[in-house]
Structure formats: C-alpha cells, structure tokens
Design an enzyme around this catalytic site. Structure first.
Site, PDB file in Angstrom:
ATOM      1  N   GLN A 167      -5.104  -1.285   9.714  1.00  0.00           N
ATOM      2  CA  GLN A 167      -4.804  -2.750   8.891  1.00  0.00           C
ATOM      3  C   GLN A 167      -5.319  -4.008   9.837  1.00  0.00           C
ATOM      4  O   GLN A 167      -5.028  -3.763  11.043  1.00  0.00           O
ATOM      5  CB  GLN A 167      -3.313  -3.033   8.727  1.00  0.00           C
ATOM      6  CG  GLN A 167      -3.011  -4.314   8.020  1.00  0.00           C
ATOM      7  CD  GLN A 167      -3.699  -4.536   6.422  1.00  0.00           C
ATOM      8  OE1 GLN A 167      -3.448  -3.578   5.735  1.00  0.00           O
ATOM      9  NE2 GLN A 167      -4.395  -5.509   6.016  1.00  0.00           N
ATOM     10  N   ASP A 185     -11.342   2.738   3.804  1.00  0.00           N
ATOM     11  CA  ASP A 185     -11.868   1.533   3.690  1.00  0.00           C
ATOM     12  C   ASP A 185     -13.396   1.070   3.547  1.00  0.00           C
ATOM     13  O   ASP A 185     -13.964   0.040   3.203  1.00  0.00           O
ATOM     14  CB  ASP A 185     -11.253   0.761   4.887  1.00  0.00           C
ATOM     15  CG  ASP A 185     -10.238  -0.417   4.688  1.00  0.00           C
ATOM     16  OD1 ASP A 185      -9.883  -0.460   3.518  1.00  0.00           O
ATOM     17  OD2 ASP A 185      -9.458  -0.811   5.600  1.00  0.00           O
ATOM     18  N   LYS A 203       0.833  -1.408  -0.067  1.00  0.00           N
ATOM     19  CA  LYS A 203       0.013   0.108   0.038  1.00  0.00           C
ATOM     20  C   LYS A 203       0.849   1.238  -0.067  1.00  0.00           C
ATOM     21  O   LYS A 203       0.555   2.187  -0.662  1.00  0.00           O
ATOM     22  CB  LYS A 203      -1.085  -0.166   1.240  1.00  0.00           C
ATOM     23  CG  LYS A 203      -2.020  -1.066   1.204  1.00  0.00           C
ATOM     24  CD  LYS A 203      -2.841  -1.071   2.265  1.00  0.00           C
ATOM     25  CE  LYS A 203      -3.944  -2.220   2.051  1.00  0.00           C
ATOM     26  NZ  LYS A 203      -4.632  -2.792   3.194  1.00  0.00           N
TER      27      LYS A 203
END
Ligand code: NAD
Length: 294
Positions: A98, A121, A54
């Site tokens: 995460q 997200d 990422k």
C-alpha cells in the site's frame, strides 16, 4: 442534455461476482485458491481503510487474504525482505504494497522487489514495459477499471479523441496506453499544459486524474463526450462537514456529457474489483491453468 450516470458500484459488484465464480471453479477443478498479500506500513488512516476493504473483498470472493502490518519505522531492507518472502510463498499469487510509504523508504526499490508475476498493482517497470509494447503483463487496476467502463459504454473506441489529464505512472500514463491500444487518438495533459480548456474541449473521452477538486470545468466538456473522473478529493463545506468530490465539476459537466462517472461511486469501487480480477489472472498464470471464462 443530462448525462447518464456510469454506476461504478453496480459494475464492480457484478465484476466481483464473476471473480467469485472464477474462484469457485479454480477451487473445484484444480484445488487452487488465489491468494493476495497486502502490506501496510504505518498508520495512514486512508491507507488503513483501503487495506481493510481489500481484505474484506478478497475474503468475500473466496480467496485467501494475507495481511502484513509493519510499524512506520520499519527499514527498507526489512520491507524488501518481507516482499522476497512473499515472492517465494506459493500460496501468495498477488502482492500489493500500500502506497504511500514513509519518506525514509524508496518506493521504487520496494516495487522493484516484487516479482512481476505477482505485481497485481501493475506498477513494476517490467509490467509498464509490457503494457507499452503490447505484451501480456499485469495492468494497473484503476486504469483497467476505467477502460472497462468505457468499453462497456462505447464498444468500439477506434479513432475517438481521448484526453487524459494527469501523467502519473499509476493512473495517467497507463490510462493513455490503454486508450492507445483501443486505437483512440490520445492526448496527455498535465500541469504544464497550455490552454487546458481548449485541449479538453475537443475530447470525445475525458479522463481526469489530477487530484485537484473540480479542476475540469463543466463548460470545457464537448456535448456528447464521455467523462471518467478518477479524482478523489476531500473538501470542507461551509458547515464544517467534509465531502468527497472528483477532479471534474460534476453537475455542470453532466449538462454536456453523454455519460459521466460520479465521485464517490464511479472509478473507486472498480479499482478493488480489478485488484481481485488481477489476482485471479496472476494465480492462473503462475500455475499454468486457463483462466475460467464467465
Ligand atoms: P499524482 O499527484 O501522482 O499526479 C497528478 C497529475 O496531475 C500529475 O501528472 C500532474 O502533472 C497533473 N496535474 C497537477 N495539477 C494540474 C493542473 N493544474 N492541470 C493539469 N494537470 C495537473 O496523482 P495520481 O496518483 O495520478 O492520482 C490522481 C487523482 O486520482 C487523485 O485524486 C487520487 O486520489 C485519485 N486516484 C483515485 C484512484 C481510484 O481508485 N479511484 C486510484 C488512484 C488515484
């Protein structure tokens, strides 16, 4: 029949290039550099790889990347404190924590702490509510990548029968919602579904998001269906080597489907590209700038 392979890698590369062009325009016209903060707790090897990728992709697109690595014994209060700091930082437009988090931390509480506007997200309850009610929120990256691949292949999906196998909050449910928004007739199957093969057999579109290697058998796939395999499963072969397989029995399914995503190289690469795209969208919305059209 042999299915066309839907090349998620190539698709994601072209999406990433579009994002880089958008970033260049935002920099030049508005001096705006979208920034993504990624928070990693602990040393889960898979998470470390995801975070590294990422970071690399964010920088390659010309955006700012802020990486925060915390030890596995960090308290929930400390983690939430960091999220609040990132919420207040104007250089940060997107925040991603995460998952999974260590057991002593309540994931829902941490996601809840992220400002919905920066929740790239799309997991915050406000964003899932907006998706469910037709509002303009942040949409989870993996289902968004799947729907883009489907639209690219099918164009109009109105009236098609879509079956989503899996009902998680991060893939199955938002996926079903996006298919519904495209006017598909949507069935969500899950671990308690009776006659899964029969349910899958009637689908024009099959989305498998289960996490069980090759659960969806090739002969369940209706001739001419489109198959999107979200699953990423590491299995050990006879020679002791490991390989990645999806939730669909790929070779057998490809004999029936019109098109299918491979694992690896299908949905996986799309997820990162959509994360970058969501960060650009978030940056534009937060600064009241129209998102550049490419
Ligand atoms: P999850 O474990 O949260 O949910 C799995 C779902 O599958 C559950 O809703 C459960 O009801 C259903 N299920 C389990 N066993 C079943 C069975 N025998 N029959 C029917 N349904 C069954 O998983 P998730 O987070 O949604 O992820 C699913 C898969 O997708 C995993 O392999 C994960 O690694 C992968 N994934 C990939 C990406 C990507 O970027 N490609 C992103 C997220 C998840």
């Amino acid at each position: 029949m042999t299915a066309d392979v839907i090349d998620g890698k190539a698709f994601s590369e072209s999406l990433k290039q579009d994002v880089a062009k958008q970033v260049a325009i935002l920099k030049e016209k508005y001096n705006l550099i979208p920034g993504l903060a990624v928070v990693l707790v602990g040393e889960n090897p898979a998470s470390q790889i995801y975070v590294r990728n990422k970071n690399k992709s964010t920088l390659a697109a010309g955006m700012k990347s802020f990486e925060h690595r915390l030890t596995p014994d960090v308290s929930e209060a400390e983690l939430v404190g960091l999220v609040h700091k990132l919420n207040d930082d104007p250089a940060v437009h997107g925040i991603l924590v995460q998952l999974p988090l260590p057991k002593h931390i309540n994931e829902a509480a941490v996601i809840d702490a992220i400002s919905p506007a920066k929740d790239v997200d799309g997991f915050h309850v406000i964003n899932s509510g907006l998706l469910a009610t037709g509002g303009k929120g942040m949409v989870p990256c993996t289902p968004l990548g799947c729907i883009m691949m489907l639209k690219n292949r099918l164009g109009n999906m109105s009236g098609l029968d879509a079956v989503v196998v899996g009902r998680s909050n991060i893939v199955g449910k938002p996926m079903a919602q996006l298919l519904l928004n495209e006017n598909c007739t949507v069935t969500i199957a899950h671990s308690r579904t009776r006659n899964l093969s029969g349910v899958v057999k009637r689908a024009d579109i099959v989305i498998a998001a289960v996490g069980v290697p090759e659960l969806v058998k090739g002969d369940w796939i209706k001739d001419g269906a489109i198959v999107i395999d979200v699953g990423i499963n590491r299995i050990e072969e006879e020679d002791g080597k490991t390989k990645l397989v999806g939730d669909v029995e790929y070779a057998a399914a490809a004999r029936h489907a019109a098109a299918i995503t491979p694992v690896p190289g299908g949905v996986g690469p799309m997820t990162i590209a959509l994360l970058l795209k969501n960060t650009v969208t978030a940056a534009c919305r937060q600064t009241n700038v129209a998102e550049p059209e490419i």
